[in-house]
Design a protein around this motif. Structure first.
Motif, PDB file in Angstrom:
ATOM      1  N   THR A   7     -21.226  -0.262  34.536  1.00 60.48           N
ATOM      2  CA  THR A   7     -19.914  -0.755  34.944  1.00 60.48           C
ATOM      3  C   THR A   7     -19.596  -2.079  34.259  1.00 60.48           C
ATOM      4  OG1 THR A   7     -20.117   0.318  37.107  1.00 60.48           O
ATOM      5  CG2 THR A   7     -18.492  -1.445  36.903  1.00 60.48           C
ATOM      6  N   THR A   8     -20.596  -2.967  34.244  1.00 64.25           N
ATOM      7  CA  THR A   8     -20.398  -4.266  33.593  1.00 64.25           C
ATOM      8  C   THR A   8     -20.158  -4.083  32.097  1.00 64.25           C
ATOM      9  OG1 THR A   8     -21.824  -5.342  35.229  1.00 64.25           O
ATOM     10  CG2 THR A   8     -21.429  -6.515  33.147  1.00 64.25           C
ATOM     11  N   ALA A   9     -20.927  -3.213  31.478  1.00 65.98           N
ATOM     12  CA  ALA A   9     -20.762  -2.966  30.035  1.00 65.98           C
ATOM     13  C   ALA A   9     -19.382  -2.375  29.744  1.00 65.98           C
ATOM     14  CB  ALA A   9     -21.861  -2.037  29.532  1.00 65.98           C
ATOM     15  N   ALA A  10     -18.924  -1.494  30.634  1.00 63.65           N
ATOM     16  CA  ALA A  10     -17.603  -0.874  30.440  1.00 63.65           C
ATOM     17  C   ALA A  10     -16.491  -1.911  30.552  1.00 63.65           C
ATOM     18  CB  ALA A  10     -17.404   0.243  31.461  1.00 63.65           C
ATOM     19  N   ASN A  11     -16.645  -2.826  31.544  1.00 66.40           N
ATOM     20  CA  ASN A  11     -15.638  -3.880  31.705  1.00 66.40           C
ATOM     21  C   ASN A  11     -15.600  -4.803  30.491  1.00 66.40           C
ATOM     22  OD1 ASN A  11     -14.948  -2.908  34.219  1.00 66.40           O
ATOM     23  ND2 ASN A  11     -16.289  -4.314  35.343  1.00 66.40           N
ATOM     24  N   ALA A  46     -12.451  -5.362  27.856  1.00 66.98           N
ATOM     25  CA  ALA A  46     -11.892  -6.677  27.542  1.00 66.98           C
ATOM     26  C   ALA A  46     -11.943  -6.958  26.044  1.00 66.98           C
ATOM     27  CB  ALA A  46     -12.647  -7.756  28.301  1.00 66.98           C
ATOM     28  N   SER A  47     -13.070  -6.602  25.420  1.00 67.63           N
ATOM     29  CA  SER A  47     -13.206  -6.823  23.977  1.00 67.63           C
ATOM     30  C   SER A  47     -12.220  -5.955  23.199  1.00 67.63           C
ATOM     31  CB  SER A  47     -14.641  -6.513  23.533  1.00 67.63           C
ATOM     32  OG  SER A  47     -15.565  -7.387  24.142  1.00 67.63           O
ATOM     33  N   ASN A  48     -12.052  -4.732  23.644  1.00 67.27           N
ATOM     34  CA  ASN A  48     -11.125  -3.823  22.957  1.00 67.27           C
ATOM     35  C   ASN A  48      -9.682  -4.309  23.097  1.00 67.27           C
ATOM     36  OD1 ASN A  48     -10.720  -1.189  21.542  1.00 67.27           O
ATOM     37  ND2 ASN A  48      -9.503  -0.761  23.378  1.00 67.27           N
ATOM     38  N   GLN A  63      -7.237  -5.356  20.015  1.00 65.13           N
ATOM     39  CA  GLN A  63      -5.889  -4.825  19.793  1.00 65.13           C
ATOM     40  C   GLN A  63      -4.866  -5.949  19.627  1.00 65.13           C
ATOM     41  OE1 GLN A  63      -5.312  -1.599  19.202  1.00 65.13           O
ATOM     42  NE2 GLN A  63      -7.543  -1.392  19.442  1.00 65.13           N
ATOM     43  N   LYS A  64      -5.041  -7.024  20.407  1.00 63.63           N
ATOM     44  CA  LYS A  64      -4.131  -8.164  20.280  1.00 63.63           C
ATOM     45  C   LYS A  64      -4.245  -8.801  18.892  1.00 63.63           C
ATOM     46  CE  LYS A  64      -3.773  -9.477  25.158  1.00 63.63           C
ATOM     47  NZ  LYS A  64      -4.045 -10.529  26.169  1.00 63.63           N
ATOM     48  N   SER A  65      -5.467  -8.952  18.402  1.00 61.32           N
ATOM     49  CA  SER A  65      -5.660  -9.520  17.069  1.00 61.32           C
ATOM     50  C   SER A  65      -5.029  -8.645  16.005  1.00 61.32           C
ATOM     51  CB  SER A  65      -7.154  -9.699  16.775  1.00 61.32           C
ATOM     52  OG  SER A  65      -7.682 -10.794  17.485  1.00 61.32           O
ATOM     53  N   VAL A  73     -16.954  -6.832  16.278  1.00 58.07           N
ATOM     54  CA  VAL A  73     -18.397  -6.770  16.522  1.00 58.07           C
ATOM     55  C   VAL A  73     -18.684  -6.535  18.005  1.00 58.07           C
ATOM     56  CG1 VAL A  73     -20.545  -8.113  16.508  1.00 58.07           C
ATOM     57  CG2 VAL A  73     -19.022  -8.163  14.524  1.00 58.07           C
ATOM     58  N   LEU A  74     -17.955  -7.236  18.884  1.00 56.30           N
ATOM     59  CA  LEU A  74     -18.173  -7.080  20.326  1.00 56.30           C
ATOM     60  C   LEU A  74     -17.827  -5.682  20.809  1.00 56.30           C
ATOM     61  CD1 LEU A  74     -16.886 -10.511  21.725  1.00 56.30           C
ATOM     62  CD2 LEU A  74     -19.242  -9.658  21.712  1.00 56.30           C
ATOM     63  N   VAL A  75     -16.785  -5.090  20.231  1.00 51.55           N
ATOM     64  CA  VAL A  75     -16.426  -3.717  20.614  1.00 51.55           C
ATOM     65  C   VAL A  75     -17.541  -2.751  20.216  1.00 51.55           C
ATOM     66  CG1 VAL A  75     -14.858  -1.801  20.072  1.00 51.55           C
ATOM     67  CG2 VAL A  75     -13.936  -4.033  20.650  1.00 51.55           C
ATOM     68  N   GLN A  76     -18.032  -2.927  18.987  1.00 53.04           N
ATOM     69  CA  GLN A  76     -19.104  -2.035  18.537  1.00 53.04           C
ATOM     70  C   GLN A  76     -20.386  -2.223  19.358  1.00 53.04           C
ATOM     71  OE1 GLN A  76     -19.592  -1.801  14.203  1.00 53.04           O
ATOM     72  NE2 GLN A  76     -17.589  -2.800  13.984  1.00 53.04           N
TER      73      GLN A  76
END
Length: 274
Positions: free
Chosen positions: A12-16, A20-22, A26-28, A250-253
């Motif tokens: 759950t924590t990893a999914a959250n 957030a990273s994704n 997308q904003k960037s 990198v964080l998304v991957q």
């Protein structure tokens, strides 16, 4: 830490974190693709409000500068007509002097009168000249806005060539019917006064062109400064945002990889049941 099946806190924590990273990724991407830091009002509500006002002010400054340029063109046209008017008056003055030659007979003087009458008509014609349908000469002053808010103005003096007041316009010299004659003018005083009036009009014209030129310079400078201020609020720093894009990528991957690992951690409980 207890081994459980129903709740996978790590996943759950990893999914959250991944979500957030994704979202930041997308904003960037949106900022870099649009060139703007503020893609939606939620990105910077206050900055967006200020940016809209600065952008509008910059556009008004540009429009005011265009209006000033058009007014200067009108004044240049007006001065061209005044220059020709001065040339006509100089010729009339010359004719008046020639008319007084005692060696000229009546026929000679009639010939001078013929040209003088035509020049009177020409003066009357010049006084009706227009620029884009707007009269160049008249008794009404023209007010020109020279600031983006419209509060700063320059008043152009009225230049009335057709005024019958000899101290203001051309007096009795401008006559569309050509009713006057060298004998009725009498002396060159009326022509000299008319020349003085035209000279004064040209001097005022030049002064007004000079002032409008400086007013236009101020608007051009203000427009550039407003655009620079707006840019600091709304334009994205490509170098900085590219760095953020790499970070979020990198964080998304890594988040995706860790979520996969967290989902597999529950299988530990199955080994205990074997």
């Amino acid at each position: 830490m207890p081994v459980v099946i129903n709740t996978n806190f790590a996943a759950t924590t990893a999914a959250n974190n991944l979500a957030a990273s994704n979202d930041s990724l997308q904003k960037s991407l949106n900022r870099l693709s649009s060139g703007s830091k503020i893609v939606t009002p939620a990105d910077d509500a206050g900055g967006l409000a200020v940016s809209m006002k600065l952008s509008a002010a910059a556009k008004r400054s540009g429009a005011a500068a265009i209006n000033i340029g058009n007014t200067v063109s009108m004044l240049q046209t007006q001065d061209g007509v005044l220059k020709v008017t001065g040339d006509v008056l100089q010729r009339m003055s010359e004719l008046s002097t020639l008319y007084q030659d005692p060696t000229k007979n009546s026929t000679d003087k009639s010939n001078y009168d013929a040209e003088f009458v035509q020049l009177q008509k020409q003066l009357a014609s010049l006084s009706t000249e227009k620029f884009n349908g707007t009269a160049l000469f008249g008794s009404t002053e023209i007010v020109v806005p020279v600031s983006e808010d419209g509060k700063g103005t320059v008043t152009l003096t009225a230049k009335n060539l057709s005024s019958t007041d000899a101290t203001v316009g051309l007096g009795a010299l401008a006559d569309s019917a050509g009713a006057g004659s060298l004998s009725s003018i009498g002396t060159v005083d009326a022509i000299t006064q008319a020349l003085q009036n035209v000279a004064t009009m040209r001097a005022n014209n030049g002064a007004e062109q000079s002032r409008l030129g400086f007013a236009g310079d101020v608007l051009t400078t203000n427009k550039a400064n407003l655009e620079a201020a707006n840019s600091r609020i709304i334009d994205v720093d490509v170098a900085e945002e590219s760095t953020q894009l790499a970070r979020w990528n990198v964080l998304v991957q890594s988040g995706t990889a860790m979520l996969s690992q967290a989902n597999q951690s529950a299988q530990t409980a199955l080994k205990l049941l074997q």
